[in-house]
Design an enzyme around this catalytic site. Structure first.
Site, PDB file in Angstrom:
ATOM      1  N   CYS A 103       0.823  -1.218   0.000  1.00  0.00           N
ATOM      2  CA  CYS A 103       0.000   0.000   0.000  1.00  0.00           C
ATOM      3  C   CYS A 103       0.854   1.264   0.000  1.00  0.00           C
ATOM      4  O   CYS A 103       0.667   2.153  -0.828  1.00  0.00           O
ATOM      5  CB  CYS A 103      -0.933  -0.007   1.206  1.00  0.00           C
ATOM      6  N   CYS A 107      -1.523   1.744  -3.073  1.00  0.00           N
ATOM      7  CA  CYS A 107      -2.477   2.840  -2.789  1.00  0.00           C
ATOM      8  C   CYS A 107      -1.844   4.224  -2.784  1.00  0.00           C
ATOM      9  O   CYS A 107      -2.359   5.137  -3.437  1.00  0.00           O
ATOM     10  CB  CYS A 107      -3.141   2.651  -1.435  1.00  0.00           C
ATOM     11  N   LYS A 147      -0.039   5.338  -6.086  1.00  0.00           N
ATOM     12  CA  LYS A 147      -1.107   5.336  -7.101  1.00  0.00           C
ATOM     13  C   LYS A 147      -1.987   6.578  -6.948  1.00  0.00           C
ATOM     14  O   LYS A 147      -2.269   7.280  -7.917  1.00  0.00           O
ATOM     15  CB  LYS A 147      -1.925   4.041  -6.949  1.00  0.00           C
ATOM     16  N   TYR A 203      -9.455  -3.476 -10.819  1.00  0.00           N
ATOM     17  CA  TYR A 203      -9.092  -2.234 -10.125  1.00  0.00           C
ATOM     18  C   TYR A 203      -7.845  -1.587 -10.743  1.00  0.00           C
ATOM     19  O   TYR A 203      -7.848  -0.426 -11.113  1.00  0.00           O
ATOM     20  CB  TYR A 203      -8.695  -2.534  -8.678  1.00  0.00           C
ATOM     21  N   GLU A 248      -7.558   1.851 -13.061  1.00  0.00           N
ATOM     22  CA  GLU A 248      -6.914   3.004 -12.412  1.00  0.00           C
ATOM     23  C   GLU A 248      -5.720   3.489 -13.243  1.00  0.00           C
ATOM     24  O   GLU A 248      -5.578   4.687 -13.495  1.00  0.00           O
ATOM     25  CB  GLU A 248      -6.477   2.634 -10.984  1.00  0.00           C
ATOM     26  N   HIS A 290     -26.846  21.371   0.379  1.00  0.00           N
ATOM     27  CA  HIS A 290     -27.116  21.917  -0.950  1.00  0.00           C
ATOM     28  C   HIS A 290     -26.225  23.117  -1.262  1.00  0.00           C
ATOM     29  O   HIS A 290     -26.035  23.958  -0.390  1.00  0.00           O
ATOM     30  CB  HIS A 290     -28.586  22.342  -1.028  1.00  0.00           C
ATOM     31  N   GLU A 308     -25.913  15.056  -1.754  1.00  0.00           N
ATOM     32  CA  GLU A 308     -27.304  15.199  -1.303  1.00  0.00           C
ATOM     33  C   GLU A 308     -28.255  14.296  -2.091  1.00  0.00           C
ATOM     34  O   GLU A 308     -29.341  13.966  -1.622  1.00  0.00           O
ATOM     35  CB  GLU A 308     -27.773  16.657  -1.375  1.00  0.00           C
TER      36      GLU A 308
HETATM   37  P1  NDP Z   1      -8.504  -7.914 -10.236  1.00  0.00           P
HETATM   38  O1  NDP Z   1      -8.716  -9.307  -9.781  1.00  0.00           O
HETATM   39  O2  NDP Z   1      -9.338  -6.827  -9.682  1.00  0.00           O
HETATM   40  O3  NDP Z   1      -8.651  -7.861 -11.817  1.00  0.00           O
HETATM   41  C1  NDP Z   1      -7.911  -8.684 -12.658  1.00  0.00           C
HETATM   42  C2  NDP Z   1      -8.343  -8.426 -14.085  1.00  0.00           C
HETATM   43  O4  NDP Z   1      -7.500  -9.136 -14.962  1.00  0.00           O
HETATM   44  C3  NDP Z   1      -9.762  -8.874 -14.382  1.00  0.00           C
HETATM   45  O5  NDP Z   1     -10.336  -7.989 -15.296  1.00  0.00           O
HETATM   46  C4  NDP Z   1      -9.545 -10.247 -15.008  1.00  0.00           C
HETATM   47  O6  NDP Z   1     -10.554 -10.623 -15.889  1.00  0.00           O
HETATM   48  C5  NDP Z   1      -8.281 -10.003 -15.787  1.00  0.00           C
HETATM   49  N1  NDP Z   1      -7.509 -11.204 -16.050  1.00  0.00           N
HETATM   50  C6  NDP Z   1      -7.134 -12.180 -15.195  1.00  0.00           C
HETATM   51  N2  NDP Z   1      -6.387 -13.102 -15.813  1.00  0.00           N
HETATM   52  C7  NDP Z   1      -6.280 -12.721 -17.095  1.00  0.00           C
HETATM   53  C8  NDP Z   1      -5.641 -13.258 -18.234  1.00  0.00           C
HETATM   54  N3  NDP Z   1      -4.963 -14.400 -18.165  1.00  0.00           N
HETATM   55  N4  NDP Z   1      -5.737 -12.590 -19.411  1.00  0.00           N
HETATM   56  C9  NDP Z   1      -6.439 -11.440 -19.481  1.00  0.00           C
HETATM   57  N5  NDP Z   1      -7.077 -10.868 -18.432  1.00  0.00           N
HETATM   58  C10 NDP Z   1      -6.995 -11.507 -17.258  1.00  0.00           C
HETATM   59  O7  NDP Z   1      -6.959  -7.666 -10.006  1.00  0.00           O
HETATM   60  P2  NDP Z   1      -6.080  -6.355  -9.935  1.00  0.00           P
HETATM   61  O8  NDP Z   1      -4.729  -6.825 -10.326  1.00  0.00           O
HETATM   62  O9  NDP Z   1      -6.702  -5.227 -10.694  1.00  0.00           O
HETATM   63  O10 NDP Z   1      -6.132  -5.986  -8.385  1.00  0.00           O
HETATM   64  C11 NDP Z   1      -5.803  -6.958  -7.402  1.00  0.00           C
HETATM   65  C12 NDP Z   1      -6.494  -6.640  -6.091  1.00  0.00           C
HETATM   66  O11 NDP Z   1      -5.871  -5.508  -5.506  1.00  0.00           O
HETATM   67  C13 NDP Z   1      -7.960  -6.247  -6.229  1.00  0.00           C
HETATM   68  O12 NDP Z   1      -8.797  -7.344  -6.216  1.00  0.00           O
HETATM   69  C14 NDP Z   1      -8.172  -5.365  -5.049  1.00  0.00           C
HETATM   70  O13 NDP Z   1      -8.601  -6.125  -3.952  1.00  0.00           O
HETATM   71  C15 NDP Z   1      -6.806  -4.771  -4.773  1.00  0.00           C
HETATM   72  N6  NDP Z   1      -6.770  -3.359  -5.199  1.00  0.00           N
HETATM   73  C16 NDP Z   1      -7.605  -2.450  -4.617  1.00  0.00           C
HETATM   74  C17 NDP Z   1      -7.592  -1.132  -5.026  1.00  0.00           C
HETATM   75  C18 NDP Z   1      -8.527  -0.150  -4.403  1.00  0.00           C
HETATM   76  O14 NDP Z   1      -9.127  -0.472  -3.380  1.00  0.00           O
HETATM   77  N7  NDP Z   1      -8.735   1.031  -5.005  1.00  0.00           N
HETATM   78  C19 NDP Z   1      -6.703  -0.662  -6.068  1.00  0.00           C
HETATM   79  C20 NDP Z   1      -5.878  -1.692  -6.627  1.00  0.00           C
HETATM   80  C21 NDP Z   1      -5.916  -2.994  -6.195  1.00  0.00           C
HETATM   81  P3  NDP Z   1     -11.893 -11.379 -15.412  1.00  0.00           P
HETATM   82  O15 NDP Z   1     -12.765 -10.335 -14.830  1.00  0.00           O
HETATM   83  O16 NDP Z   1     -12.402 -11.960 -16.668  1.00  0.00           O
HETATM   84  O17 NDP Z   1     -11.460 -12.416 -14.421  1.00  0.00           O
END
Ligand code: NDP
Length: 446
Positions: free
Chosen positions: A42, A47, A50, A176, A180, A435, A440
């Site tokens: 983080c 976080c 980012k 996510y 982002e 407001h 709101e």
């Molecule tokens: P996520 O699990 O959120 O997303 C992964 C993405 O990659 C999905 O769209 C998934 O598709 C896709 N994917 C997975 N495997 C493949 C593949 N082989 N080929 C193509 N696409 C693929 O992971 P992130 O890495 O974005 O984030 C990890 C975690 O970190 C999050 O779950 C979250 O908990 C945490 N995080 C939180 C944040 C916040 O609170 N603002 C910010 C950043 C991270 P599909 O949907 O089809 O599975």
């Protein structure tokens, strides 16, 4: 048998730091081991840097919009190196603060790679230490699928240290991190092509939220390729060539490619097999009190893959300390955990999605609104804010609140208190709005 420490925490990220300091506050003799900068994902490569990049990326829009408010056009360009260096400096400052807080709490910081030697002994670098209880809080690391040329792809870890801004970046994934970084890089002036294997980003979020975020991103100039996968990545004189399959069956040449295809617990080299700590679906298996299959070994945070959010890791770490050293057994609740996506547009959510509520056979009333925020009445931009409440038809309890638009995270954090307390729609209705504000609308939807 006597040990060097009452507790050894492995990993000085959000979970490990919280658990170590709280345990020490109960009088335990505590050490924490870390092989990288203190602060964890983080603070060091998630976080915090980012969000600073998100702030940095917002100026391009503000400069353009200022003209609508009578300001003369702003001519400005980004010094990428300056931004990256400034963020790195801030991250290092925060890391030093965490080191100071550990010292204040009386927690000893051990530096080095960590591996289990036996049930109560751990090697930290070339030193061995023993502890009565051990907490594993080693976090997660980006997962990249095994395709030819994947070693040429970046993960979010490297994004914070790029020496040169890519003019054109491909972002693979729709979660996510992908949305982002797509928004960040676009706002900072790069061309962004986002490759998603589904037809909508943010799988798992409310479908309306997904659609509004996606529509907003398209409007902001993200070039999406849906139902598309990357088959291989090859170096070419102009940069990297991606061979795409699926709906967008073509090649794409970019300067850089970011893989944000999920994260996995960071268990490699830890030697868990030596202590027979059970692993399930690549994560450390724990009960609600964060106990592993070994009675004196515990795990919190992303390495347990429960809900990978910083405040959850902190909550789990403190609950562990209260239970094991504070004589106050407790665990945290994973219900109604709010979260936000700092995409452009921003999204935030708490509670059930409409689909989740229906899957639970709940009869729901859905309230939703969409409008152009007041700020854009002068800019004329076609920006949309979207808000949605999911309400139980019979009990009137608000089951979920979802939003896309400016300050969604700040607004949903407040709404989350009401949802967590079990507020009813009539409580929202009885609340006087502020407001004029966007927030709101959450108390005026009828
Ligand atoms: P996520 O699990 O959120 O997303 C992964 C993405 O990659 C999905 O769209 C998934 O598709 C896709 N994917 C997975 N495997 C493949 C593949 N082989 N080929 C193509 N696409 C693929 O992971 P992130 O890495 O974005 O984030 C990890 C975690 O970190 C999050 O779950 C979250 O908990 C945490 N995080 C939180 C944040 C916040 O609170 N603002 C910010 C950043 C991270 P599909 O949907 O089809 O599975």
């Amino acid at each position: 048998m006597s040990y060097d420490y009452d507790l050894l925490a492995i990993g000085a990220g959000s979970g490990g730091l919280a658990a170590a300091k709280k345990s020490a506050s109960y009088g335990a003799k505590v050490a924490i081991a870390e092989r990288e900068l203190v602060g964890g994902t983080c603070v060091i490569r998630g976080c915090v840097p980012k969000k600073l990049l998100v702030y940095g990326s917002q100026f391009s829009h503000l400069y353009a919009e200022a003209v609508s408010y009578g300001w003369s056009p702003v001519e400005s360009s980004l010094n990428w190196q300056y931004l990256i260096t400034a963020i790195d400096k801030e991250v290092r400052r925060l890391s030093e603060i965490h080191i100071g807080l550990l010292a204040q709490a009386g927690v000893e910081l051990l530096r080095g790679n960590v591996t289990f030697v036996d049930a109560h002994t751990v090697a930290v670098g070339d030193r061995q230490v023993t502890a009565e209880k051990i907490l594993i809080a080693v976090g997660g690391e980006a997962f990249k699928p095994a395709i030819p040329g994947i070693e040429l792809a970046l993960t979010s870890r490297e994004m914070f240290h790029l020496q040169v801004q890519p003019q054109h970046i491909a972002v693979v994934g729709g979660g996510y991190i992908a949305v982002e970084f797509a928004g960040i890089m676009k706002g900072l002036g790069s061309k962004v092509t986002q490759i998603v294997r589904r037809d909508l980003v943010l799988n798992g979020f409310d479908d309306d939220i997904r659609a509004y975020v996606q529509a907003g991103m398209v409007q902001h100039g993200i070039d999406f390729r849906f139902h598309t996968n990357v088959e291989k990545i090859e170096p070419v004189p102009a940069g990297l060539q991606l061979t795409l399959t699926g709906e967008s069956e073509t090649t794409l040449t970019v300067d850089a490619v970011l893989y944000a295809t999920g994260r996995l617990p960071n268990l490699e080299g830890l030697g868990l097999e030596k202590v027979a700590v059970a692993v399930k679906e690549k994560a450390i298996a724990v009960d609600e009190y964060s106990r592993t299959s070994q009675p004196h070994i515990f795990a919190v945070g992303d390495c347990t893959n429960r809900k990978n959010l910083t405040p959850i890791a902190i909550g789990e770490g403190r609950a562990f300390a209260d239970t094991e050293f504070g004589n106050h057994p407790r665990h945290i609740s994973y219900r109604n955990v709010p979260s936000a996506v700092f995409s452009h547009p921003e999204a935030a959510t708490v509670g059930l999605t409409e689909a989740e509520a229906r899957d639970l056979f709940l009869e729901v009333v859905v309230y939703q609104t969409q409008f152009r925020p007041m700020f854009h009445s002068l800019t004329g931009a076609d920006e949309k804010t979207f808000m949605k409440l999911i309400v139980d038809k019979y009990t009137d309890v608000v089951l979920g609140a979802h939003m896309v638009g400016d300050n969604a995270a700040e607004i949903i954090q407040g709404v989350a208190i009401a949802v967590k307390m079990g507020a009813k729609k009539k409580d929202f209705d009885a609340t006087i709005g502020i407001h004029p504000s966007t927030a709101e609308e959450f108390v005026t939807m009828r």
